[in-house]
Design a protein around this motif. Structure first.
Motif, PDB file in Angstrom:
ATOM      1  N   PHE A  99       0.823  -1.025   0.009  1.00 37.66           N
ATOM      2  CA  PHE A  99      -0.021  -0.044   0.083  1.00 37.66           C
ATOM      3  C   PHE A  99       0.875   1.130   0.051  1.00 37.66           C
ATOM      4  CE2 PHE A  99      -3.003  -2.986   0.991  1.00 37.66           C
ATOM      5  CZ  PHE A  99      -4.452  -2.385   0.515  1.00 37.66           C
ATOM      6  N   GLY A 100       2.110   1.088   0.668  1.00 35.36           N
ATOM      7  CA  GLY A 100       2.801   2.377   0.570  1.00 35.36           C
ATOM      8  C   GLY A 100       3.748   2.514  -0.719  1.00 35.36           C
ATOM      9  N   LEU A 101       4.046   1.535  -1.490  1.00 32.76           N
ATOM     10  CA  LEU A 101       4.396   1.655  -2.887  1.00 32.76           C
ATOM     11  C   LEU A 101       3.306   2.092  -4.052  1.00 32.76           C
ATOM     12  CD1 LEU A 101       6.799  -1.304  -3.168  1.00 32.76           C
ATOM     13  CD2 LEU A 101       7.463   1.066  -3.135  1.00 32.76           C
ATOM     14  N   ALA A 102       2.010   1.812  -3.601  1.00 35.29           N
ATOM     15  CA  ALA A 102       0.711   2.384  -4.524  1.00 35.29           C
ATOM     16  C   ALA A 102       0.437   3.898  -4.161  1.00 35.29           C
ATOM     17  CB  ALA A 102      -0.461   1.519  -4.080  1.00 35.29           C
ATOM     18  N   ARG A 103       0.982   4.330  -3.126  1.00 32.50           N
ATOM     19  CA  ARG A 103       0.803   5.867  -2.968  1.00 32.50           C
ATOM     20  C   ARG A 103       1.712   6.882  -3.737  1.00 32.50           C
ATOM     21  NH1 ARG A 103      -1.818   7.094   2.242  1.00 32.50           N
ATOM     22  NH2 ARG A 103      -0.659   9.220   1.898  1.00 32.50           N
ATOM     23  N   PRO A 104       1.130   7.657  -4.626  1.00 30.92           N
ATOM     24  CA  PRO A 104       1.951   8.370  -5.634  1.00 30.92           C
ATOM     25  C   PRO A 104       2.886   9.263  -4.672  1.00 30.92           C
ATOM     26  CG  PRO A 104      -0.074   8.380  -6.395  1.00 30.92           C
ATOM     27  CD  PRO A 104      -0.224   7.696  -4.890  1.00 30.92           C
ATOM     28  N   ASP A 105       2.185   9.804  -3.377  1.00 25.71           N
ATOM     29  CA  ASP A 105       3.073  10.658  -2.615  1.00 25.71           C
ATOM     30  C   ASP A 105       4.352   9.792  -1.863  1.00 25.71           C
ATOM     31  OD1 ASP A 105       1.215   9.454  -1.352  1.00 25.71           O
ATOM     32  OD2 ASP A 105       1.074  10.828   0.606  1.00 25.71           O
ATOM     33  N   LEU A 106       4.211   8.542  -1.751  1.00 26.25           N
ATOM     34  CA  LEU A 106       5.319   7.866  -1.194  1.00 26.25           C
ATOM     35  C   LEU A 106       6.101   7.071  -2.111  1.00 26.25           C
ATOM     36  CD1 LEU A 106       2.963   6.721   1.826  1.00 26.25           C
ATOM     37  CD2 LEU A 106       4.879   8.630   1.658  1.00 26.25           C
ATOM     38  N   ARG A 107       5.623   6.739  -3.019  1.00 23.08           N
ATOM     39  CA  ARG A 107       6.265   5.574  -3.945  1.00 23.08           C
ATOM     40  C   ARG A 107       7.742   5.937  -4.313  1.00 23.08           C
ATOM     41  NH1 ARG A 107       3.031   6.080  -8.899  1.00 23.08           N
ATOM     42  NH2 ARG A 107       1.548   4.907  -7.607  1.00 23.08           N
ATOM     43  N   GLU A 108       7.988   7.042  -4.640  1.00 17.03           N
ATOM     44  CA  GLU A 108       9.247   7.301  -5.023  1.00 17.03           C
ATOM     45  C   GLU A 108      10.350   7.117  -3.883  1.00 17.03           C
ATOM     46  OE1 GLU A 108      12.435  10.572  -7.324  1.00 17.03           O
ATOM     47  OE2 GLU A 108      10.214  10.710  -7.177  1.00 17.03           O
ATOM     48  N   GLU A 109      10.221   7.828  -2.867  1.00 19.97           N
ATOM     49  CA  GLU A 109      11.089   7.843  -1.772  1.00 19.97           C
ATOM     50  C   GLU A 109      11.106   6.610  -0.805  1.00 19.97           C
ATOM     51  OE1 GLU A 109      11.456  10.105   2.593  1.00 19.97           O
ATOM     52  OE2 GLU A 109       9.983  10.881   1.350  1.00 19.97           O
ATOM     53  N   PHE A 110       9.994   5.836  -0.697  1.00 21.17           N
ATOM     54  CA  PHE A 110       9.829   4.665  -0.270  1.00 21.17           C
ATOM     55  C   PHE A 110      10.351   3.484  -1.006  1.00 21.17           C
ATOM     56  CE2 PHE A 110       6.671   1.114   1.477  1.00 21.17           C
ATOM     57  CZ  PHE A 110       7.514   0.982   2.607  1.00 21.17           C
TER      58      PHE A 110
END
Length: 297
Positions: A271-282
């Motif tokens: 779910f973290g990787l599915a979030r556009p606001d978190l995908r890159e950093e995470f």
């Protein structure tokens, strides 16, 4: 004529002992995947499927769960004053209209079937859904909505199902199939937690159900099943014996078992990787972790 399903039962009375010490003071259903508690995922899925009445089967120590769906006027006023409109908007999904949620107590842990039976007076003589919050399903179209569309065609009882490895069947209710029609299977029997060598198939029941009111009458008999508990699987299987149709539905989506620590962590990553606001950093962080792990080997 098939009656529309507008009520859903959420059995949330469990103690969540696998997540101690966190669950010593907060209900397991409030544990968060990214920034939404498990119960919010379940409620959002139910709403998408057209559910209007939400019935929580709770127990002592679950008041935080009830508070979560209340309005929070002081918090909202504070956010409004600070101009934090995005955060205000995110709170809207957590507010439920007065009377939309009803709470009943399960005083003793006597199994999933017993928990569902506790909601019998609120369900009445209507078909109803059951959602288990431990099973979080990532899907383009929410799982219960998929099932509702299948139910429109079939009526009867519909249970979500997925293939599991044969050596894992002892952890699930397993379907005995009379006819495989692809997404739908006609069920001739159900076995709760069979030994791998005795499992009739590897198609396991997952925590989403659409059930007829007759299932409540079967639960009313309070027959003990596997583990000395009153099993929902047994009450549904009784429907088959009495000639009522039961279908397994192979849903489209990825299921995460958030009742286990490993499953919860897997869901958090997905779910973290599915979030556009978190995908890159995470994603970068996970890449670094994997690189370090590979280097260490």
């Amino acid at each position: 004529m098939k009656r529309k399903v507008t009520k859903a039962v959420f059995p949330v009375a469990g103690l969540g002992t696998r997540f101690l010490p966190a669950t010593k003071s907060i209900p397991k259903e409030i544990l968060t995947l990214v920034d939404r508690p498990l119960i919010q995922y379940a409620i959002d899925e139910a709403r998408a499927a057209g559910i209007k009445e939400f019935i929580f089967v709770t127990s002592r120590g679950k008041s935080a769960l009830e508070d979560y769906f209340d309005d929070a006027p002081e918090l909202e006023t504070s956010l409004r004053k600070k101009g934090k409109t995005e955060l205000l908007e995110s709170l809207k999904a957590t507010n439920m209209d007065s009377g939309a949620i009803a709470y009943v107590r399960q005083n003793r842990p006597m199994g999933l079937g017993h928990a569902v039976w506790c909601a019998r007076k609120l369900v009445g003589n209507e078909p109803f859904a059951v959602i288990l919050t431990d099973d979080v399903i990532a899907a383009e179209k929410p799982c219960l909505q998929q099932m509702m569309e299948a139910y429109e065609e079939t009526g009867g009882n519909v249970v979500a199902a997925m293939e599991v490895p044969h050596d894992k069947t002892s952890s699930y209710g397993v379907l005995d199939i009379s006819e495989d029609m692809g997404a739908l299977v006609r069920v001739k029997g159900m076995v709760e937690k069979p030994k791998a060598e005795e499992a009739p198939s590897n198609l396991a029941v997952i925590g989403r159900y659409i059930l007829t009111p007759k299932v409540m009458q079967n639960l009313n008999k309070k027959k003990e099943g596997a583990g000395g508990e009153i099993q929902l699987t047994d009450a549904i299987a009784e429907e088959i014996e009495e000639g009522s149709p039961v279908y397994g539905f192979r849903f489209r989506g990825q299921r995460y078992d958030c009742g286990s620590k490993a499953g919860f962590l897997q869901a958090t990553v997905a779910f973290g990787l599915a979030r556009p606001d978190l995908r890159e950093e995470f994603g970068d962080f996970l890449g670094d972790v994997m690189a370090m792990r590979t280097a260490a080997q």
